[in-house]
Design a protein around this motif. Structure first.
Motif, PDB file in Angstrom:
ATOM      1  N   CYS A 106      -1.088   6.629   4.518  1.00  0.00           N
ATOM      2  CA  CYS A 106      -0.969   6.329   3.093  1.00  0.00           C
ATOM      3  C   CYS A 106      -1.356   4.861   2.883  1.00  0.00           C
ATOM      4  O   CYS A 106      -0.565   3.953   3.140  1.00  0.00           O
ATOM      5  N   THR A 107      -2.577   4.622   2.413  1.00  0.00           N
ATOM      6  CA  THR A 107      -3.128   3.260   2.418  1.00  0.00           C
ATOM      7  C   THR A 107      -2.347   2.289   1.538  1.00  0.00           C
ATOM      8  O   THR A 107      -2.348   1.086   1.800  1.00  0.00           O
ATOM      9  N   LYS A 108      -1.653   2.784   0.497  1.00  0.00           N
ATOM     10  CA  LYS A 108      -0.961   1.858  -0.394  1.00  0.00           C
ATOM     11  C   LYS A 108       0.168   1.107   0.308  1.00  0.00           C
ATOM     12  O   LYS A 108       0.630   0.078  -0.181  1.00  0.00           O
ATOM     13  N   SER A 109       0.635   1.617   1.450  1.00  0.00           N
ATOM     14  CA  SER A 109       1.686   0.925   2.186  1.00  0.00           C
ATOM     15  C   SER A 109       1.225  -0.445   2.667  1.00  0.00           C
ATOM     16  O   SER A 109       1.997  -1.401   2.682  1.00  0.00           O
TER      17      SER A 109
ATOM     18  N   HIS B 151      -6.362  10.615   9.445  1.00  0.00           N
ATOM     19  CA  HIS B 151      -7.072  10.732   8.185  1.00  0.00           C
ATOM     20  C   HIS B 151      -6.407   9.804   7.164  1.00  0.00           C
ATOM     21  O   HIS B 151      -5.419   9.138   7.470  1.00  0.00           O
ATOM     22  N   LEU B 152      -6.933   9.752   5.943  1.00  0.00           N
ATOM     23  CA  LEU B 152      -6.482   8.762   4.972  1.00  0.00           C
ATOM     24  C   LEU B 152      -6.068   9.418   3.664  1.00  0.00           C
ATOM     25  O   LEU B 152      -6.635  10.436   3.255  1.00  0.00           O
ATOM     26  N   GLU B 153      -5.090   8.797   3.009  1.00  0.00           N
ATOM     27  CA  GLU B 153      -4.650   9.220   1.681  1.00  0.00           C
ATOM     28  C   GLU B 153      -4.801   8.043   0.731  1.00  0.00           C
ATOM     29  O   GLU B 153      -4.431   6.911   1.067  1.00  0.00           O
ATOM     30  N   THR B 154      -5.378   8.293  -0.447  1.00  0.00           N
ATOM     31  CA  THR B 154      -5.662   7.226  -1.404  1.00  0.00           C
ATOM     32  C   THR B 154      -4.829   7.402  -2.671  1.00  0.00           C
ATOM     33  O   THR B 154      -4.297   8.480  -2.944  1.00  0.00           O
ATOM     34  N   SER B 155      -4.764   6.301  -3.463  1.00  0.00           N
ATOM     35  CA  SER B 155      -3.951   6.310  -4.670  1.00  0.00           C
ATOM     36  C   SER B 155      -4.704   5.903  -5.915  1.00  0.00           C
ATOM     37  O   SER B 155      -4.187   6.064  -7.022  1.00  0.00           O
TER      38      SER B 155
ATOM     39  N   TYR C  28       0.097  18.786   6.618  1.00  0.00           N
ATOM     40  CA  TYR C  28      -0.384  17.417   6.443  1.00  0.00           C
ATOM     41  C   TYR C  28       0.817  16.523   6.118  1.00  0.00           C
ATOM     42  O   TYR C  28       1.747  16.940   5.420  1.00  0.00           O
ATOM     43  N   SER C  29       0.774  15.300   6.615  1.00  0.00           N
ATOM     44  CA  SER C  29       1.768  14.301   6.197  1.00  0.00           C
ATOM     45  C   SER C  29       1.038  13.035   5.788  1.00  0.00           C
ATOM     46  O   SER C  29      -0.104  12.794   6.189  1.00  0.00           O
ATOM     47  N   GLU C  30       1.709  12.217   4.985  1.00  0.00           N
ATOM     48  CA  GLU C  30       1.126  10.964   4.490  1.00  0.00           C
ATOM     49  C   GLU C  30       2.086   9.810   4.773  1.00  0.00           C
ATOM     50  O   GLU C  30       2.604   9.159   3.872  1.00  0.00           O
ATOM     51  N   PHE C  31       2.345   9.565   6.049  1.00  0.00           N
ATOM     52  CA  PHE C  31       3.322   8.558   6.426  1.00  0.00           C
ATOM     53  C   PHE C  31       2.709   7.158   6.300  1.00  0.00           C
ATOM     54  O   PHE C  31       1.747   6.823   6.979  1.00  0.00           O
ATOM     55  N   GLY C  32       3.287   6.362   5.412  1.00  0.00           N
ATOM     56  CA  GLY C  32       2.822   4.995   5.199  1.00  0.00           C
ATOM     57  C   GLY C  32       3.785   3.989   5.759  1.00  0.00           C
ATOM     58  O   GLY C  32       3.480   3.255   6.705  1.00  0.00           O
ATOM     59  N   ASN C  33       4.996   3.944   5.184  1.00  0.00           N
ATOM     60  CA  ASN C  33       6.024   3.024   5.662  1.00  0.00           C
ATOM     61  C   ASN C  33       6.313   3.258   7.146  1.00  0.00           C
ATOM     62  O   ASN C  33       6.446   2.313   7.931  1.00  0.00           O
ATOM     63  N   PHE C  34       6.380   4.521   7.547  1.00  0.00           N
ATOM     64  CA  PHE C  34       6.627   4.844   8.949  1.00  0.00           C
ATOM     65  C   PHE C  34       5.509   4.297   9.843  1.00  0.00           C
ATOM     66  O   PHE C  34       5.760   3.844  10.956  1.00  0.00           O
ATOM     67  N   THR C  35       4.281   4.332   9.349  1.00  0.00           N
ATOM     68  CA  THR C  35       3.142   3.863  10.145  1.00  0.00           C
ATOM     69  C   THR C  35       3.187   2.362  10.367  1.00  0.00           C
ATOM     70  O   THR C  35       3.033   1.873  11.487  1.00  0.00           O
ATOM     71  N   VAL C  36       3.401   1.610   9.303  1.00  0.00           N
ATOM     72  CA  VAL C  36       3.174   0.166   9.359  1.00  0.00           C
ATOM     73  C   VAL C  36       4.441  -0.672   9.201  1.00  0.00           C
ATOM     74  O   VAL C  36       4.455  -1.846   9.577  1.00  0.00           O
TER      75      VAL C  36
ATOM     76  N   GLY D 255       6.761  -4.667   7.334  1.00  0.00           N
ATOM     77  CA  GLY D 255       5.308  -4.552   7.328  1.00  0.00           C
ATOM     78  C   GLY D 255       4.706  -3.735   6.199  1.00  0.00           C
ATOM     79  O   GLY D 255       3.488  -3.753   6.016  1.00  0.00           O
ATOM     80  N   ALA D 256       5.518  -3.009   5.435  1.00  0.00           N
ATOM     81  CA  ALA D 256       4.968  -2.141   4.385  1.00  0.00           C
ATOM     82  C   ALA D 256       5.301  -2.679   3.002  1.00  0.00           C
ATOM     83  O   ALA D 256       6.422  -3.128   2.750  1.00  0.00           O
ATOM     84  N   TYR D 257       4.334  -2.636   2.120  1.00  0.00           N
ATOM     85  CA  TYR D 257       4.479  -2.854   0.673  1.00  0.00           C
ATOM     86  C   TYR D 257       4.696  -4.303   0.231  1.00  0.00           C
ATOM     87  O   TYR D 257       4.373  -4.641  -0.912  1.00  0.00           O
TER      88      TYR D 257
END
Length: 464
Positions: A82-85, A101-105, A303-311, A411-413
């Motif tokens: 989740c790139t917005k993170s 893969h990537l998720e956009t906002s 599919y999952s869109e993990f942002g905060n978990f990633t970064v 690291g996120a947001y």
């Protein structure tokens, strides 16, 4: 008598834990001496430990793979970032090393992917999930991507009008998704999410809109709730509603084959937090399989869109205590060399707590303190931990008795919300930002990503 700060931590947590340990009164994080980093780069300081991003992705992939194997799940799992993170290039580049893969906002997110494509960091086989309410430029960018050969771009419809807008702009056949407008927790100010299409409208919308237009194929149903993935009756009830809808749709829409469970996998904001990732992922996979089996439909790809978990756990923010102010008998303030509002805005806007440790003086006595930022705003402070309604730190005897503190898993947001590189409250500058990595031999490397924000760049933004 055990009255040192390290004694307090030993009594409160199972310590050392994960990436944190102490040697000779100094904090080490991921085996890195934090005082050596401070001596080289100073404070205030933002740092990103890049290997953590890859390890988090591989951790999630491994847990889903094991859960699918354990339950006999006949479907695939796709990890989307989740790139917005955090849209920083160094974050996305590190994440992309892990076959994701990537998720956009928004529209500009696709321009970001253009830049990644020019650097050969992504290719046109990548799955791009386009979420968010779509203004005209976002629709145009989606159509441009599909026309130029991005066959796996999936716009997730947030409202019914987006189908008509895509029909106007897109000449090629394109896969689409539908986001469910989930019910919110009872504690929310409203009952139903403003994002997505409500349950009762989805099947009629498919029959009367998507199904009748040969340009579109419904591939994905998207499910996400604001409170994230939690072991609560609320989460499981909402997931169950989503799964029943998926099965009903699948029976009239054979090309539907994907379920997006969104983001929301939490990170550690306290060493006292004990989230059972393995159980939750196994239970999610089991629930999906059970409901699909009961309806006699094939299980979807997940599919999952993990942002905060990633970064999130890759980041840290380091401060120095500039001065001590004893304002009354019970309130001792440690004044820091930056601002919470401008550097860690989630602490101010969401009352978010992060892991907080001193960097040095672990063998000194401790007391309760309040932490104050440098802006003139009365809300620029930090006064509690996630596990306790107080903060305890080593005693600082005078302003030359240097104490450094670190907030971890930031690291996120934070940069996106505070407006990285823009104008800050009271003109407090963005801190220096460094990247920490490992070379091919496993040796730690550091480099400066950005220096502390200069006054002239800020004044230029203001028109001076």
């Amino acid at each position: 008598m055990k009255n040192k700060y390290i004694d307090l931590v030993d009594q409160t947590f199972d310590f050392p834990q994960d990436e944190f340990q102490v040697k000779d009164g100094v904090l080490y994080v991921n085996d890195i001496n934090m005082m050596e980093i401070i001596k080289e780069y100073g404070t205030p300081l933002k740092l990103t430990y890049l290997p953590k991003i890859s390890s988090q992705i591989q951790r999630a992939k491994r847990m889903f793979r094991n859960a699918m194997s354990k339950t006999g799940y006949d479907g695939e799992y796709h990890y989307c970032y989740c790139t917005k993170s955090s849209q920083f290039e160094f974050v996305v580049e590190e994440a992309l090393k892990n076959d994701i893969h990537l998720e956009t906002s928004s529209a500009y997110d696709l321009n970001l992917i253009d830049a990644l494509y020019e650097k050969k960091l992504v290719d046109k086989d990548q799955i791009i999930i386009c979420n968010g309410f779509k203004r005209p430029q976002y629709i145009k960018n989606i159509a441009r991507f599909r026309k130029s050969g991005w066959f796996n771009i999936i716009p997730v419809l947030d409202n019914k009008n987006e189908l008509e807008d895509l029909d106007d702009e897109c000449d090629e056949q394109i896969n689409v998704g539908i986001r469910i407008a989930a019910e919110e927790e009872p504690s929310f100010d409203f009952y139903t999410s403003r994002l997505g299409i409500r349950y009762s409208d989805i099947i009629p919308f498919y029959k009367n809109g998507i199904k009748r237009n040969p340009k579109f194929k419904l591939k994905m149903l998207h499910f996400f709730i604001n409170t994230g993935i939690r072991d609560t009756s609320y989460y499981w009830n909402e997931l169950l509603r989503c799964l029943h809808l998926y099965c009903d749709l699948k029976q009239i829409c054979p090309e539907l084959d994907s379920l997006n469970i969104g983001g929301g996998l939490p990170i550690k904001t306290s060493l006292a937090v004990d989230f059972d990732y393995k159980y939750m992922i196994e239970e999610i996979v089991y629930q999906i399989k059970s409901v699909c089996d009961a309806h006699g439909v094939p299980v979807p790809d997940i599919y999952s869109e993990f942002g905060n978990f990633t970064v999130g756990e890759s980041g840290a923010t380091i401060f120095k205590v500039l001065d001590v102010k004893q304002q009354n008998d019970r309130e001792c303030w440690y004044m820091l060399d930056s601002s919470f509002m401008t550097t860690m805005p989630d602490t101010w806007g969401l009352n978010q707590r992060f892991i907080l440790f001193p960097i040095n003086k672990w063998n000194d006595e401790y007391h309760r303190v309040f932490l104050g930022g440098l802006t003139c705003d009365s809300k620029d402070y930090y006064n509690a931990e996630a596990h306790a309604n107080a903060i305890f730190l080593p005693i600082v005897k005078n302003r030359r008795d240097d104490l450094y503190i670190g907030f971890f898993h930031t690291g996120a947001y934070q940069e996106a919300i505070s407006g990285y590189g823009g104008v800050k409250h009271c003109l407090q500058p963005s801190p220096r930002h460094i990247l920490i990595d490992k070379d091919k031999d496993g040796k730690i490397t550091t480099r400066i990503f950005a220096e502390e924000q200069s006054y002239d760049s800020m004044l230029k933004t203001l028109g001076y």
